[in-house]
Design a protein around this motif. Structure first.
Motif, PDB file in Angstrom:
ATOM      1  N   ARG A 264       0.425  -0.745  -0.107  1.00 32.04           N
ATOM      2  CA  ARG A 264      -0.298   0.119   0.131  1.00 32.04           C
ATOM      3  C   ARG A 264       0.733   1.346  -0.272  1.00 32.04           C
ATOM      4  NH1 ARG A 264      -3.221  -3.186   3.451  1.00 32.04           N
ATOM      5  NH2 ARG A 264      -2.110  -2.051   5.510  1.00 32.04           N
ATOM      6  N   ARG A 265       1.844   1.454   0.595  1.00 36.40           N
ATOM      7  CA  ARG A 265       3.112   2.595   0.734  1.00 36.40           C
ATOM      8  C   ARG A 265       3.434   2.767  -0.525  1.00 36.40           C
ATOM      9  NH1 ARG A 265       5.696   0.318   6.260  1.00 36.40           N
ATOM     10  NH2 ARG A 265       3.962   0.601   8.218  1.00 36.40           N
ATOM     11  N   VAL A 266       3.570   2.060  -1.534  1.00 31.82           N
ATOM     12  CA  VAL A 266       4.728   1.534  -2.683  1.00 31.82           C
ATOM     13  C   VAL A 266       3.167   2.898  -3.500  1.00 31.82           C
ATOM     14  CG1 VAL A 266       5.152  -0.193  -5.253  1.00 31.82           C
ATOM     15  CG2 VAL A 266       6.255  -0.157  -2.411  1.00 31.82           C
ATOM     16  N   GLY A 267       2.397   2.075  -3.184  1.00 29.67           N
ATOM     17  CA  GLY A 267       1.085   2.607  -4.440  1.00 29.67           C
ATOM     18  C   GLY A 267       0.689   3.923  -4.328  1.00 29.67           C
ATOM     19  N   GLN A 268       1.293   4.513  -3.360  1.00 29.61           N
ATOM     20  CA  GLN A 268       0.802   5.723  -2.127  1.00 29.61           C
ATOM     21  C   GLN A 268       2.139   6.646  -2.226  1.00 29.61           C
ATOM     22  OE1 GLN A 268      -0.667   5.243   1.308  1.00 29.61           O
ATOM     23  NE2 GLN A 268      -2.204   4.160   1.307  1.00 29.61           N
ATOM     24  N   ARG A 269       3.242   6.092  -2.784  1.00 33.21           N
ATOM     25  CA  ARG A 269       4.132   6.896  -2.274  1.00 33.21           C
ATOM     26  C   ARG A 269       5.688   6.399  -3.061  1.00 33.21           C
ATOM     27  NH1 ARG A 269       6.151   6.216   4.413  1.00 33.21           N
ATOM     28  NH2 ARG A 269       4.060   5.646   4.346  1.00 33.21           N
ATOM     29  N   LEU A 270       5.480   6.258  -4.190  1.00 31.68           N
ATOM     30  CA  LEU A 270       6.742   5.670  -5.196  1.00 31.68           C
ATOM     31  C   LEU A 270       5.820   5.639  -6.194  1.00 31.68           C
ATOM     32  CD1 LEU A 270       8.414   2.893  -3.437  1.00 31.68           C
ATOM     33  CD2 LEU A 270       8.430   5.450  -3.313  1.00 31.68           C
ATOM     34  N   LEU A 271       6.896   5.798  -7.753  1.00 36.61           N
ATOM     35  CA  LEU A 271       6.651   5.687  -8.540  1.00 36.61           C
ATOM     36  C   LEU A 271       7.094   4.593  -9.094  1.00 36.61           C
ATOM     37  CD1 LEU A 271       8.824   8.989 -10.182  1.00 36.61           C
ATOM     38  CD2 LEU A 271       6.745   8.714  -9.762  1.00 36.61           C
ATOM     39  N   TYR A 272       6.398   4.180  -9.971  1.00 37.33           N
ATOM     40  CA  TYR A 272       6.703   2.861 -11.103  1.00 37.33           C
ATOM     41  C   TYR A 272       5.935   1.590  -9.773  1.00 37.33           C
ATOM     42  CZ  TYR A 272       9.181   5.750 -13.682  1.00 37.33           C
ATOM     43  OH  TYR A 272       9.511   6.947 -14.172  1.00 37.33           O
ATOM     44  N   PRO A 273       4.744   1.633  -8.969  1.00 36.09           N
ATOM     45  CA  PRO A 273       4.406   0.829  -8.134  1.00 36.09           C
ATOM     46  C   PRO A 273       4.205  -1.228  -8.932  1.00 36.09           C
ATOM     47  CG  PRO A 273       2.523   2.412  -9.040  1.00 36.09           C
ATOM     48  CD  PRO A 273       3.472   2.812  -9.190  1.00 36.09           C
ATOM     49  N   ARG A 274       4.191  -0.840  -9.848  1.00 38.48           N
ATOM     50  CA  ARG A 274       4.886  -2.374 -10.773  1.00 38.48           C
ATOM     51  C   ARG A 274       5.604  -2.839 -10.512  1.00 38.48           C
ATOM     52  NH1 ARG A 274       4.068  -3.772 -17.350  1.00 38.48           N
ATOM     53  NH2 ARG A 274       3.128  -6.028 -16.776  1.00 38.48           N
ATOM     54  N   MET A 275       6.731  -2.563 -10.338  1.00 44.21           N
ATOM     55  CA  MET A 275       8.684  -3.068  -9.445  1.00 44.21           C
ATOM     56  C   MET A 275       7.925  -3.521  -8.939  1.00 44.21           C
ATOM     57  SD  MET A 275      10.471   0.438 -10.869  1.00 44.21           S
ATOM     58  CE  MET A 275      11.779  -0.460 -10.128  1.00 44.21           C
ATOM     59  N   CYS A 276       7.129  -3.160  -7.286  1.00 43.08           N
ATOM     60  CA  CYS A 276       7.290  -4.069  -6.504  1.00 43.08           C
ATOM     61  C   CYS A 276       6.826  -5.371  -6.998  1.00 43.08           C
ATOM     62  CB  CYS A 276       6.502  -3.694  -5.356  1.00 43.08           C
ATOM     63  SG  CYS A 276       5.714  -4.196  -3.295  1.00 43.08           S
ATOM     64  N   SER A 277       7.114  -6.527  -5.959  1.00 44.94           N
ATOM     65  CA  SER A 277       6.824  -7.773  -6.219  1.00 44.94           C
ATOM     66  C   SER A 277       5.963  -8.352  -6.328  1.00 44.94           C
ATOM     67  CB  SER A 277       7.977  -8.706  -5.887  1.00 44.94           C
ATOM     68  OG  SER A 277       9.178  -8.591  -5.983  1.00 44.94           O
ATOM     69  N   GLY A 278       4.691  -8.167  -5.422  1.00 42.77           N
ATOM     70  CA  GLY A 278       3.779  -8.575  -4.837  1.00 42.77           C
ATOM     71  C   GLY A 278       3.290  -9.415  -3.975  1.00 42.77           C
ATOM     72  N   HIS A 279       1.806 -10.135  -3.900  1.00 49.23           N
ATOM     73  CA  HIS A 279       1.316 -11.114  -3.078  1.00 49.23           C
ATOM     74  C   HIS A 279       2.514 -12.571  -4.210  1.00 49.23           C
ATOM     75  CE1 HIS A 279      -2.564 -13.595  -1.788  1.00 49.23           C
ATOM     76  NE2 HIS A 279      -1.136 -14.189  -0.975  1.00 49.23           N
ATOM     77  N   LEU A 280       1.425 -13.120  -5.208  1.00 54.78           N
ATOM     78  CA  LEU A 280       1.925 -14.312  -5.495  1.00 54.78           C
ATOM     79  C   LEU A 280       3.679 -13.943  -5.591  1.00 54.78           C
ATOM     80  CD1 LEU A 280       0.872 -16.658  -6.796  1.00 54.78           C
ATOM     81  CD2 LEU A 280       0.561 -15.694  -8.783  1.00 54.78           C
ATOM     82  N   GLN A 281       3.978 -13.784  -6.506  1.00 50.57           N
ATOM     83  CA  GLN A 281       5.456 -13.394  -6.869  1.00 50.57           C
ATOM     84  C   GLN A 281       6.144 -13.376  -5.337  1.00 50.57           C
ATOM     85  OE1 GLN A 281       6.982 -11.793  -9.848  1.00 50.57           O
ATOM     86  NE2 GLN A 281       8.676 -11.356  -9.252  1.00 50.57           N
ATOM     87  N   GLY A 282       5.832 -12.794  -4.111  1.00 56.07           N
ATOM     88  CA  GLY A 282       6.358 -13.063  -3.029  1.00 56.07           C
ATOM     89  C   GLY A 282       6.406 -14.374  -2.102  1.00 56.07           C
ATOM     90  N   ARG A 283       5.153 -14.666  -2.491  1.00 53.56           N
ATOM     91  CA  ARG A 283       5.362 -16.181  -1.905  1.00 53.56           C
ATOM     92  C   ARG A 283       6.081 -16.847  -2.732  1.00 53.56           C
ATOM     93  NH1 ARG A 283       4.572 -15.853   2.598  1.00 53.56           N
ATOM     94  NH2 ARG A 283       5.916 -13.441   1.483  1.00 53.56           N
ATOM     95  N   VAL A 284       5.860 -16.809  -3.598  1.00 53.79           N
ATOM     96  CA  VAL A 284       6.936 -17.295  -4.923  1.00 53.79           C
ATOM     97  C   VAL A 284       8.609 -17.791  -4.290  1.00 53.79           C
ATOM     98  CG1 VAL A 284       7.714 -17.983  -7.484  1.00 53.79           C
ATOM     99  CG2 VAL A 284       5.318 -17.867  -6.804  1.00 53.79           C
ATOM    100  N   LEU A 285       8.150 -16.097  -4.513  1.00 57.53           N
ATOM    101  CA  LEU A 285      10.500 -16.249  -3.859  1.00 57.53           C
ATOM    102  C   LEU A 285      10.883 -16.590  -2.169  1.00 57.53           C
ATOM    103  CD1 LEU A 285      10.606 -12.656  -5.310  1.00 57.53           C
ATOM    104  CD2 LEU A 285      12.193 -14.690  -6.092  1.00 57.53           C
TER     105      LEU A 285
END
Length: 226
Positions: free
Chosen positions: A26-47
């Protein structure tokens, strides 16, 4: 590369996203440019799961961004004696990253380095205490993916793993005569060219075995041969 309905189904049938990582997203979406660069739920669980399966004592990440993937890798490390070196080139991200590390139960496993990986890695590797990495995650400048790979591979032990992100690059890596729903996939900008060069090279590299997975924007798993 995965549509929203399928993404939602996959997330609903995977382990929940930890609360601290949901806050980070949520902080990435609110504060940072290019929030899509954040791995997110599914990829994070895979990592986190891949890291737990590999059980590295020493792990490396090139491209920290907001710290989400670093914390997923740190979560999967076998114990508190195992460490992750993560390198972020943007010094303006340092305060944000350190704040996220401080809130995580796994943040103390992460050693953050600010600088260009091409300059930081030789310094890390020349330290008297250096030992080869068991695992590396590459998610940095797409233009220089192949150069980063060539710099990381010698620092990896035989039998170690490299995970490379964004290797489908919105489908723009596909041959130009391949049908696609992405109207931009014909563009061969420097980032696309860098990913294509990396993909073609590692698929034929006799030093590794490679498997590309259609997860999110493409994830390539590489194992360094003895």
């Amino acid at each position: 590369m995965i549509d929203e309905a399928l993404q939602s189904y996959l997330e609903a049938h995977s382990s929940p996203e930890p609360a601290n990582l949901a806050r980070l997203s949520r902080r990435v979406g609110q504060r940072l440019l290019y929030p899509r660069m954040c791995s997110g739920h599914l990829q994070g669980r895979v990592l986190a799961m891949l890291t737990a399966m590999i059980a590295p004592r020493r792990a490396l990440e090139i491209g920290t961004y907001a710290g989400y993937s670093a914390l997923c890798i740190a979560e999967g490390l076998p114990d508190d004696e195992a460490t992750l070196d993560t390198i972020e080139i943007d010094d303006e991200m340092e305060d944000f990253i350190r704040a996220q590390l401080s809130e995580s139960p796994y943040g103390h496993r992460v050693r953050l380095h600010i600088g260009d990986a091409s300059e930081v890695l030789p310094c890390v590797a020349s330290a008297p205490s250096f030992r080869p990495y068991d695992m590396a995650y590459i998610d940095a400048n797409k233009r220089t993916y192949l150069q980063t790979y060539e710099q990381v591979l010698p620092l990896l032990r035989p039998g170690g793993f490299i995970i490379a992100d964004n290797t489908l690059w919105d489908g723009k890596v596909l041959p130009t005569d391949t049908p696609t729903d992405n109207p931009a996939h014909h563009r061969h900008d420097p980032q696309t060219a860098g990913i294509i060069a990396f993909n073609d090279f590692v698929a034929a590299d006799p030093r590794v075995t490679a498997v590309m997975l259609p997860l999110r924007d493409g994830l390539t798993l590489l194992c360094k041969l003895p």
